[in-house]
Structures are given as structure tokens and as C-alpha cells.
Design a protein around this motif. Structure first.
Motif, PDB file in Angstrom:
ATOM      1  N   LEU A  32       0.821  -1.200   0.000  1.00  0.00           N
ATOM      2  CA  LEU A  32       0.000   0.000   0.000  1.00  0.00           C
ATOM      3  C   LEU A  32       0.862   1.260   0.000  1.00  0.00           C
ATOM      4  O   LEU A  32       0.532   2.250  -0.674  1.00  0.00           O
ATOM      5  CB  LEU A  32      -0.930  -0.003   1.218  1.00  0.00           C
ATOM      6  N   ASN A  85       0.764   4.093  -2.885  1.00  0.00           N
ATOM      7  CA  ASN A  85       0.524   5.487  -2.535  1.00  0.00           C
ATOM      8  C   ASN A  85       1.641   6.377  -3.058  1.00  0.00           C
ATOM      9  O   ASN A  85       1.398   7.461  -3.608  1.00  0.00           O
ATOM     10  CB  ASN A  85       0.395   5.628  -1.021  1.00  0.00           C
ATOM     11  N   ASN A 107      -7.016   2.028  -3.002  1.00  0.00           N
ATOM     12  CA  ASN A 107      -8.338   1.932  -2.383  1.00  0.00           C
ATOM     13  C   ASN A 107      -8.872   0.502  -2.411  1.00  0.00           C
ATOM     14  O   ASN A 107      -9.604   0.087  -1.507  1.00  0.00           O
ATOM     15  CB  ASN A 107      -9.307   2.869  -3.101  1.00  0.00           C
ATOM     16  N   LYS A 117      -6.693  -1.456   0.334  1.00  0.00           N
ATOM     17  CA  LYS A 117      -6.775  -0.987   1.722  1.00  0.00           C
ATOM     18  C   LYS A 117      -7.971  -1.609   2.433  1.00  0.00           C
ATOM     19  O   LYS A 117      -7.919  -1.842   3.653  1.00  0.00           O
ATOM     20  CB  LYS A 117      -6.824   0.534   1.775  1.00  0.00           C
ATOM     21  N   MET A 143      -4.877   6.467   7.386  1.00  0.00           N
ATOM     22  CA  MET A 143      -4.628   5.780   6.121  1.00  0.00           C
ATOM     23  C   MET A 143      -5.930   5.334   5.468  1.00  0.00           C
ATOM     24  O   MET A 143      -6.100   5.454   4.249  1.00  0.00           O
ATOM     25  CB  MET A 143      -3.732   4.564   6.355  1.00  0.00           C
ATOM     26  N   LEU A 144      -6.869   4.845   6.258  1.00  0.00           N
ATOM     27  CA  LEU A 144      -8.100   4.294   5.698  1.00  0.00           C
ATOM     28  C   LEU A 144      -9.101   5.376   5.303  1.00  0.00           C
ATOM     29  O   LEU A 144      -9.804   5.237   4.298  1.00  0.00           O
ATOM     30  CB  LEU A 144      -8.751   3.343   6.701  1.00  0.00           C
ATOM     31  N   THR A 151       0.527   6.198   5.706  1.00  0.00           N
ATOM     32  CA  THR A 151       0.669   4.853   5.144  1.00  0.00           C
ATOM     33  C   THR A 151       2.048   4.284   5.443  1.00  0.00           C
ATOM     34  O   THR A 151       2.184   3.101   5.776  1.00  0.00           O
ATOM     35  CB  THR A 151       0.437   4.885   3.621  1.00  0.00           C
TER      36      THR A 151
END
Length: 470
Positions: free
Chosen positions: A35, A39, A55, A58, A116-117, A132
Motif C-alpha cells: 500500500l 501510494n 483503495n 486498503k 490511512m483508511l 501509510t
């Protein structure tokens, strides 16, 4: 379960819960780093496909991370219920280390996980990327401390004993960086990356078989195959160094792994066979003369100790260790084979037009989990009969508890785990079955498929280019 004593049931319970637990951290460690890479690629290239993939994965990470936390909490309670004597004797050593894991790793993960989410639109892309990275660092730090604990149990160092028979710390540096820790940390982290790579590769391959022009699927598969091609050979070399460390500090475990009962010069490499512990031999074995000695001692006539040099009550169960080790190694070489196959097809510019490779990648999707479990079984069963190698046996570590109580909790764990984690795994598979929502156009149906793939770096220069190598 009436025929099983409390010690056996406690060992079964811990083996079951740790096996259910370890697959989630192994996945989340690699997925957190994946991730962070996605990113970073989105920030550096501006391509929407990387944000789509971020997305997409995650959500899967959030579910896997949650199941890992839940299973870890349940597992830790057993130190107070089934293994209270162990906790009392080694608490001054491993208690602070596990506390450091919570303070430096879990707090870091939990603190930045929400950002992050859910926080990209609130904190901005750069701070979101930092969050992240912090989650990825937290998963690594968690592995660092937990492996420090387990490695100390394998190769204890930097300890003393107090007046009541407890282990105490005399040198924290030696406790943490004990002789097997560097090898086990590298081996486990690489295993986590390979586990994630083959899951990502399987998902990418599944969607390529449905639509090979889909940009997100092409990127997933290409990045996963780069990881397989690069990391699998490194992992095999790391495993070899780890084996040499085991030969030095845990020779009985190494003898069980290799299937050697007798000590002799020029030991063969036993590929397959049926361990016969009662007779002290490997039946129907297929072997390569002298190769085992060369791998372990770097001398064709080197001497390798056999299990018969150790008292019978200090030998690990040979059959389990012998086969779990071969499963782990066999999967490792299959991963290497997939990586080499992908390199050949990449060279021929046919990586995305190779349905047999895609099918093989789908079959290999869960292989990392199997390898991690086999390696963990090799490590833990191979240490028996000790909880702290050479110092504290498993029998001495157990709580004075009735077999009926342990058996009842074991049944409850099995039922709850299969229900809870079965549902979670089913949900993850449903998410994986859905394609990533794409904001970049796919290749036109009539356009030939080019297959150089992508690799993080200068190859991905054009911000809005299709995911086809130049």
C-alpha cells in the motif's frame, strides 16, 4: 479428548491459535508495504490507477489487520491460563519485549491506521502517504519485537537466574539481538513479502483471465511477478544462512529437518523418504550423496551430527519436522520457478498473454500462507521438548490445570475461530473477486497486448500512459 492429558491439549490449543494468527500478520506486513508503494507511485506519477489499487487493497488490509489483532489477543491470554509457569519464569525477559511491541508497533499502526483508511481528503495526499508509511513501519516493528521474543526462546542469550528460578536480563542488547534473531527476522519479513506478492499476483491473474486489457490487473500481476523473481532467490539464500545458524545453535532440530539419525562425514541430502524414528532411519529415501554435508558445512566430506547423539527425551518429533521443512522448501522453489517463468515471458513481451502462467499464479495464490505455516511448524516443533532451548521444557512450563478445562476451551476456540475467521476470509475473497474500479481506459480490444509490464521507477514516467512498457 478424554485420552489426552492437559499438557497435550494445551499444546494443541496453542498450535491451533498461533497457526490461525500468524497468517494474518504475514499478510498484513507485506500488504502494508505494498500500500505504501502504491501510494508513493500515485504521488510521483499522478496516475489514477495507483489510487484505484490503493483503495482496492486498503479494504482487504483493514479486514486482515482486524482479524490479526483479534487472533493475537486471544492467543496471548493462554500465557496466563495454560502456560502460567512459563510466564512466571520468563516474564522478566519477554514481558518488556512484548510491551515494547505494543508501545512502539501497535500504537504506531493503530494511531495512523484511521488516517490511512479514511483521511486522504482530510489531511492531504502527502500526510496521507506519511500515515501509510507509518502503518507499514508499525507492521515491521511488530514483527521485530515478536521475533525477538521467539528468537530468544530459540537461542537464549543475555540472561541470568534469580533466587526464585526466574530468568532475568543481564544484557538487553544480547537478549534482543540474540544469535538467531537477524536470520529469523530477515527470513520472516521476506516470507511476508512473498506471501503478499503471490496473493496480489493471483488476484491480478484472475482478472487478467477475464479481461487482459484491464490496467489495474496488469499492474497488480506485473508488480507481483517482479517481487517473485527478485525476492524468491533472496529468500532461498536467507534460508540457507538461517539453516547454518540452526546447525550451530540447535543441531537436534537441524538433524530432524535433514532426516539424519547417524553422525557421519559426507552426509547426503535426503530429498524424500519416510522417517522411522523407532528404527532410527529414513525408509525409502531418495538422496544425493555428500550434498547435505556440502550445503551445511561447505565441505563435501563435512561431518553432520545425527539425532542419535542426543538423548531420546531431547529429540524433536522427526516426522513432523522432516515433512514440514520439505513443504516449506518445496514451495520456495515453486515460487522461484514462477518468478523465472514470468521473467522469460516478460522478455518475450507476453506476460499478459500467458493464460497458463495466470492459472499457475492463481493456484500459487495461497502458497505463501502454506509456506509460512510449514516454516513455523518446523521452527516450533523442531525446538521441542523445550520452550526455552536447553533451559526450560514444555512440560515444566504448563499450568496446573485440568484436561477437561483445556479441552473445553479448545473446542470453543475451534468453533469460534472457524465461524469468525471463516466469515472474514470469505469476505476478503469476495472483495478480491471484484475488479478494481478503473479511472484509466483499458487497451482497445483490437490492440495487440504488449507485456513488458511495469516496475516502480523511471519506467512509469508518463502520468497518463497506459500500463504498457515502453
Amino acid at each position: 479428548m478424554e485420552s489426552l492429558d492437559a499438557l497435550t491439549l494445551a499444546r494443541i490449543q496453542f498450535a491451533f491459535t498461533v497457526s490461525a494468527h500468524i497468517i494474518f500478520p504475514a499478510f498484513s506486513i507485506g500488504l502494508a508495504s505494498f500500500l505504501a508503494v502504491l501510494n508513493g507511485l500515485y504521488l510521483s506519477t499522478g496516475r489514477a490507477v495507483f489510487l484505484d489499487l490503493f483503495n482496492y487493497w486498503k479494504k482487504i488490509f483493514a479486514v486482515a489487520f482486524s482479524m490479526g489483532v483479534v487472533s493475537g489477543i486471544v492467543m496471548s491470554y493462554q500465557f496466563g491460563t495454560n502456560w502460567s509457569v512459563f510466564s512466571d519464569k520468563v516474564g522478566p525477559v519477554i514481558g518488556p519485549l512484548m510491551g515494547y511491541e505494543v508501545l512502539s508497533a501497535f500504537f504506531l499502526e493503530a494511531g495512523f491506521l484511521g488516517v490511512m483508511l479514511f483521511g486522504r481528503e482530510r489531511v492531504g495526499p502527502r500526510l496521507h502517504f506519511l500515515a501509510t508509511l507509518m502503518v507499514a513501519l508499525g507492521t515491521f516493528m511488530s514483527a521485530f519485537w515478536i521475533l525477538a521474543v521467539n528468537s530468544w526462546m530459540q537461542t537464549p542469550a543475555g540472561y541470568g537466574m534469580n533466587d526464585v528460578g526466574q530468568f532475568i536480563v543481564t544484557d538487553w542488547w544480547s537478549v534482543i539481538f540474540n544469535p538467531s534473531f537477524p536470520y529469523r527476522l530477515v527470513h520472516m519479513v521476506l516470507a511476508a513479502y512473498l506471501t503478499t506478492a503471490f496473493v496480489v499476483g493471483a488476484v491480478g491473474a484472475l482478472h487478467l483471465l477475464r479481461n487482459r486489457a484491464q490496467p489495474a490487473a496488469r499492474i497488480m500481476f506485473s508488480m507481483a511477478m517482479w517481487m517473485a523473481a527478485i525476492v524468491a532467490p533472496i529468500q532461498i539464500m536467507a534460508g540457507d544462512f538461517h539453516g547454518l545458524n540452526t546447525l550451530e545453535y540447535q543441531p537436534a532440530k537441524l538433524a530432524a529437518m535433514e532426516g539424519h539419525f547417524e553422525t557421519h562425514a559426507g552426509a547426503p541430502l535426503i530429498l524424500f523418504g519416510i522417517p522411522n524414528a523407532a528404527e532410527g532411519r529414513i525408509d525409502y529415501r531418495v538422496q544425493i550423496p555428500n550434498l547435505g554435508a556440502f550445503i551445511l558445512t561447505h565441505d563435501w566430506n563435512g561431518v553432520v551430527r545425527g539425532l542419535n547423539e542426543f538423548p531420546p527425551d531431547q529429540r524433536p518429533p522427526v516426522g513432523i519436522v522432516f515433512w514440514s521443512f520439505r513443504i516449506m522448501v518445496g514451495i520456495g522453489f515453486l515460487m522461484l520457478g514462477i518468478g523465472i517463468w514470468s521473467l522469460w515471458l516478460r522478455y518475450r513481451r507476453a506476460l499478459y498473454d500467458a493464460p497458463w502462467l495466470h492459472r499457475a499464479a492463481i493456484v500459487m495464490g495461497p502458497s505463501g500462507f502454506a509456506a509460512v505455516l510449514a516454516g513455523w511448524i518446523t521452527t516450533e516443533v523442531g525446538r521441542q521438548p523445550w520452550t526455552v532451548q536447553g533451559l526450560l521444557t514444555t512440560a515444566q512450563s504448563a499450568s496446573p490445570i485440568d484436561a477437561a478445562a483445556v479441552g473445553a476451551s479448545l473446542i470453543a476456540f475451534v468453533v469460534v475461530y472457524f465461524a469468525l475467521f471463516g466469515a472474514g476470509t470469505f469476505y476478503i475473497l469476495r472483495l478480491m473477486n471484484q475488479p478494481a474500479h478503473g479511472h484509466e481506459p483499458g487497451l482497445p480490444a483490437e490492440q495487440p497486448i504488449r507485456a513488458g509490464g511495469i516496475m516502480p521507477g523511471p519506467v512509469m514516467a508518463a502520468k497518463n500512459a497506459l500500463p504498457v512498457a515502453e
